[in-house]
Design a protein around this motif. Structure first.
Motif, PDB file in Angstrom:
ATOM      1  N   GLY A 174      -4.825  -6.045  -4.764  1.00 22.05           N
ATOM      2  CA  GLY A 174      -5.386  -4.869  -4.113  1.00 22.05           C
ATOM      3  C   GLY A 174      -6.908  -4.927  -4.077  1.00 22.05           C
ATOM      4  N   LEU A 225      -2.285  -0.880  -3.851  1.00 22.81           N
ATOM      5  CA  LEU A 225      -3.274   0.166  -3.570  1.00 22.81           C
ATOM      6  C   LEU A 225      -2.548   1.488  -3.401  1.00 22.81           C
ATOM      7  CD1 LEU A 225      -5.371  -1.683  -0.839  1.00 22.81           C
ATOM      8  CD2 LEU A 225      -6.106  -1.221  -3.184  1.00 22.81           C
ATOM      9  N   ILE A 229       0.861  -1.176   0.000  1.00 23.28           N
ATOM     10  CA  ILE A 229       0.000   0.000   0.000  1.00 23.28           C
ATOM     11  C   ILE A 229       0.901   1.230   0.000  1.00 23.28           C
ATOM     12  CG2 ILE A 229      -1.824   1.219   1.242  1.00 23.28           C
ATOM     13  CD1 ILE A 229      -2.301  -1.533   2.713  1.00 23.28           C
ATOM     14  N   ILE A 243      -7.169   1.268  -6.907  1.00 23.10           N
ATOM     15  CA  ILE A 243      -6.869  -0.157  -6.990  1.00 23.10           C
ATOM     16  C   ILE A 243      -6.006  -0.416  -8.219  1.00 23.10           C
ATOM     17  CG2 ILE A 243      -7.863  -2.466  -7.136  1.00 23.10           C
ATOM     18  CD1 ILE A 243     -10.469  -1.139  -6.007  1.00 23.10           C
TER      19      ILE A 243
END
Lengths: 141, 374
Positions: free
Chosen positions: B192, B169, B114, B187
């Motif tokens: 993700g 992400l 992320i 996304i």
């Protein structure tokens, strides 16, 4: 100073082509400038760029890297890798404002005894123009 | 346009809730995130398995106590993590991780990555000087407007890679929702998408690129020109290098924190490079004086030849330097120019090999090729 200045050049010569060529130059009694100290390496790609940096900081007025012509490498691909490393070194020297003209990469084939003399003489002349490497006198290694 | 999820919480809160969701739903066995630990809430990375522990987490705090790419590599250096780990990384940390993967020092198989559009991080000293909290509002304001925030690391000011590559992400921060109190997760991969499934929010289509991002990119490019051409590190020459590295203590902090320097024993700390007594003698035969200990420039330039091609410019090295050597500026400057030679961007493309690990037969023909006719 410049009249008496005899450059000190460190040469890394690959065993299979360039060193053999230097041998041939000797056997053929061809004359060349006695400015180069040759270090034999098994392949030009054995020369880690930091070895060139070490030679330079140690006060070498020029550093010569010599290997087989592209396509002729005894280990097939070594000199292509050397070429990339040399490109890295050159861009590094350039960005840091160091003399790139003190570095030279040459391809010298095993039968090119004369070429050894010419490459060494050329680099010697170029380095003479530049004068001594400032790292010679600097208080740093 | 890509799929996205809009969440009705500010980014920091939304991300913390999402990390808790991942742990509760067992989508991740652990979460690697910035945390605030101890009674003075010092920012540090933590590996957290219990959602309750996430209360003190500050995943988006603009500070980098360590390069998380390096931390993830340490966790996965022997192989993929046996259980899924979700990690929140800054774009340059993610780039470092990708470079480490290419160097066979990391494994990305079981990681949910992320990241976010990054406004840069503050130097670590801010931790000691009254804390980061006072500076946060101004920082967030600059971020929303697409401006270069005040007080961030010099290399952050000059960083043009603030939109993450290879993230599963991406949390939109630059030009993001500002005070509206919502946040957008973009996304970028099926991993993700799977992770976000079931998390509360509104599925939308969103575009990361915005005017604010373009504006910031242009401003960062200007800052880069300024940093690399006007500071003391611009083409320093030997004299410049002596004054820059003359104050080096040889503490090796720069290479210790460097994400790319992964060697357990640095070559420059090995016996080969140890200045034996006879080296002084040999040197002093042709020099009038020598620095003791010697080899500071040799160390930095040597380290440079070894890792600069992968330098992501995270700025850790400058930040930890006890004598304020602009290591990161110098290294990222050299790295940029070297990467230009090979048209390479460290950490951008997972499938692209490291420039020094490959070659082309037909390239760089200007090097070494002058044949002398005899």
């Amino acid at each position: 100073m410049s009249a008496a200045f005899v450059p000190n050049i460190v040469g890394f010569f690959c065993n299979w082509c360039s060193y053999t060529a230097a041998d041939l130059a000797g056997v053929s009694r061809s004359h060349y400038e006695p400015t180069v100290r040759i270090i034999r390496v098994m392949c030009s790609s054995r020369v880690d760029p930091h070895m060139v940096v070490t030679a330079f900081l140690g006060g070498a007025d020029g550093v010569l890297l010599a290997g087989c012509h592209p396509g002729d490498c005894h280990y097939v691909t070594g000199n292509y890798r050397t070429r990339r490393r040399f490109a890295l070194l050159q861009s590094m020297f350039e960005t840091l404002g160091l003399d790139t003209q003190r570095l030279k990469l040459s391809w010298i084939g095993a039968s090119e005894g004369n070429r050894v003399g010419q490459v060494v003489t050329d680099l010697t002349e170029a380095v003479k123009q530049l004068g001594p490497n400032p790292a010679r006198e600097a208080m740093f290694l | 346009m890509s799929d996205a999820l809009t969440i009705s919480k500010p980014p920091d809160e939304a991300l913390r809730a999402f990390l808790a969701f991942l742990l509760q739903e067992k989508k991740a066995a652990a979460v690697l995130t910035l945390d605030r630990i101890g009674k003075d809430a010092a920012p540090a990375y933590s590996l957290i398995t219990d959602a309750k522990e996430l209360e003190s987490a500050a995943p988006l705090l603009p500070i980098m106590p360590a390069n998380a790419g390096k931390l993830l590599a340490e966790i996965t250096e022997l192989g993929p993590s046996p259980e899924p780990i979700a990690a929140v990384l800054k774009p340059c940390e993610l780039r470092a991780l990708v470079e480490l993967k290419k160097l066979n020092q990391a494994n990305l198989d079981n990681l949910l990555l992320i990241s976010f559009t990054c406004g840069g991080v503050f130097p670590l000293a801010i931790r000691n000087n009254g804390g980061i909290n006072e500076t946060l509002p101004a920082y967030r304001d600059a971020l929303a407007k697409g401006e270069v925030a005040d007080g961030i690391r010099p290399t952050c000011r000059a960083c043009e890679h603030f939109v993450p590559y290879n993230a599963d992400l991406t949390v939109a921060l630059v030009g993001g929702p500002g005070s509206s109190g919502t946040s957008t997760f973009l996304i970028n991969s099926s991993r993700g998408a799977e992770a976000l499934e079931g998390f509360e929010g509104e599925r939308t289509e969103a575009k990361l690129e915005s005017d604010a991002i373009d504006a910031l990119r242009a401003k960062r490019a200007d800052e880069a020109t300024k940093l690399y051409t006007e500071s003391e590190t611009a083409a320093p020459g030997l004299d410049g290098l002596i004054s820059i590295f003359g104050r080096c203590l040889s503490c090796r902090a720069c290479s210790t924190v460097c994400p790319i320097c992964y060697c357990e024993l640095c070559y420059f700390d090995s016996v080969t490079e140890d200045p034996a007594p006879n080296k002084y003698e040999a040197q002093l035969r042709h020099r009038k004086a020598t620095r003791v200990p010697p080899g500071t420039i040799a160390f930095h330039l040597g380290r440079m030849t070894h890792m600069v091609i992968s330098c992501v410019g995270c700025g850790m090295c400058s930040d930890v330097c006890p004598v304020s050597i602009p290591v990161a500026t110098l290294f990222s400057m050299v790295g940029k120019s070297a990467d230009k030679v090979f048209s390479y961007v460290p950490g951008k493309d997972l499938d692209e090999e490291l420039p020094l690990k490959k070659y082309e037969v037909d390239e760089l023909s200007h090097l070494g090729e002058e044949r002398i006719e005899s």
